[in-house]
Design an enzyme around this catalytic site. Sequence first.
Site, PDB file in Angstrom:
ATOM      1  N   ILE A 283      15.441  50.901  52.527  1.00  0.00           N
ATOM      2  CA  ILE A 283      15.914  51.677  53.676  1.00  0.00           C
ATOM      3  C   ILE A 283      16.609  52.935  53.130  1.00  0.00           C
ATOM      4  CG2 ILE A 283      17.380  51.634  55.732  1.00  0.00           C
ATOM      5  CD1 ILE A 283      15.053  49.647  55.725  1.00  0.00           C
TER       6      ILE A 283
ATOM      7  N   THR B 242       5.374  54.532  57.521  1.00  0.00           N
ATOM      8  CA  THR B 242       4.263  53.805  58.117  1.00  0.00           C
ATOM      9  C   THR B 242       4.604  52.323  58.081  1.00  0.00           C
ATOM     10  OG1 THR B 242       1.924  53.285  57.910  1.00  0.00           O
ATOM     11  CG2 THR B 242       3.058  53.840  55.875  1.00  0.00           C
ATOM     12  N   HIS B 243       4.181  51.602  59.126  1.00  0.00           N
ATOM     13  CA  HIS B 243       4.534  50.187  59.230  1.00  0.00           C
ATOM     14  C   HIS B 243       3.310  49.414  59.724  1.00  0.00           C
ATOM     15  CE1 HIS B 243       7.099  46.703  59.754  1.00  0.00           C
ATOM     16  NE2 HIS B 243       6.623  46.549  60.967  1.00  0.00           N
TER      17      HIS B 243
HETATM   18  C1  GRF Z   1       1.643  49.034  53.813  1.00  0.00           C
HETATM   19  O1  GRF Z   1       0.975  48.237  54.784  1.00  0.00           O
HETATM   20  C2  GRF Z   1       2.964  49.491  54.345  1.00  0.00           C
HETATM   21  O2  GRF Z   1       2.970  49.792  55.739  1.00  0.00           O
HETATM   22  C3  GRF Z   1       3.807  48.263  54.103  1.00  0.00           C
HETATM   23  O3  GRF Z   1       3.408  47.792  52.837  1.00  0.00           O
HETATM   24  C4  GRF Z   1       2.068  48.218  52.624  1.00  0.00           C
HETATM   25  C5  GRF Z   1       2.090  49.065  51.372  1.00  0.00           C
HETATM   26  O4  GRF Z   1       0.798  49.099  50.896  1.00  0.00           O
HETATM   27  N1  GRF Z   1       5.221  48.609  54.089  1.00  0.00           N
HETATM   28  P1  GRF Z   1       0.434  50.130  49.691  1.00  0.00           P
HETATM   29  O5  GRF Z   1       1.558  50.023  48.660  1.00  0.00           O
HETATM   30  O6  GRF Z   1       0.356  51.507  50.292  1.00  0.00           O
HETATM   31  O7  GRF Z   1      -0.886  49.622  49.183  1.00  0.00           O
END
Ligand code: GRF
Length: 200
Positions: free
Chosen positions: A91, A105-106
């Site tokens: 965070i 992104t989530h």
């Molecule tokens: C993504 O789905 C992101 O939203 C979540 O963890 C994943 C990270 O994947 N917090 P990467 O490291 O981009 O492959």
Amino acid sequence: VRLVVLVSGSGTNLQALLDAVADETYGARIVAVGADRAGIEGLARAERAGIPIFVEKLTDHPTREDWDRELAARIAEHKPDLVVCAGFMKILGTPTLSSFPVLNTHPALLPSFPGAHGVRDALSYGVRITGCTVMLADAGVDTGPIIAQASVPVLDGDDEETLHQRIKGVERSLLVETVGRMAREGWTVTGRTVRLGRSG
Ligand code: GRF
């Protein structure tokens, strides 16, 4: 538009951005990639692309505030127009959030299933449709104003891994599309509303 991308893991979202910025009409370039831990695939992807990297480990600092300030200073060295959290698992505090716009992104349809286990929580809740969200980061956990979302079906027999892979496939194109539009069109934030485009 100068991007600093923050990662904590495999960096597939970062890779999608690396591929996108190779097209000079995309409107953005990645000037550095930062992480909260060393030895991750996300940093290796940046190095393969010849992009400067930096690592700021929480455990290297006496306090979280100290880590926050140091991270903000490392980011500031690269003079970003936008910081993109692409699977960054910390965070961010005031030093960073007050210095730059931060996109996150989530892998769930916020406000449902925030936090570090959004995929697992949606699966165990029994939803039939989940998805991913691109939003501006604020001081909360996945509570910032939403910019874009996309839906992803939950299929019979899905486990966390198969569902997360399906979500990530949609998430990386949503992230690439959103970052590109913000870079080319600009954006304005009014309360919880983010409008893309100079005219909004
Ligand atoms: C993504 O789905 C992101 O939203 C979540 O963890 C994943 C990270 O994947 N917090 P990467 O490291 O981009 O492959």
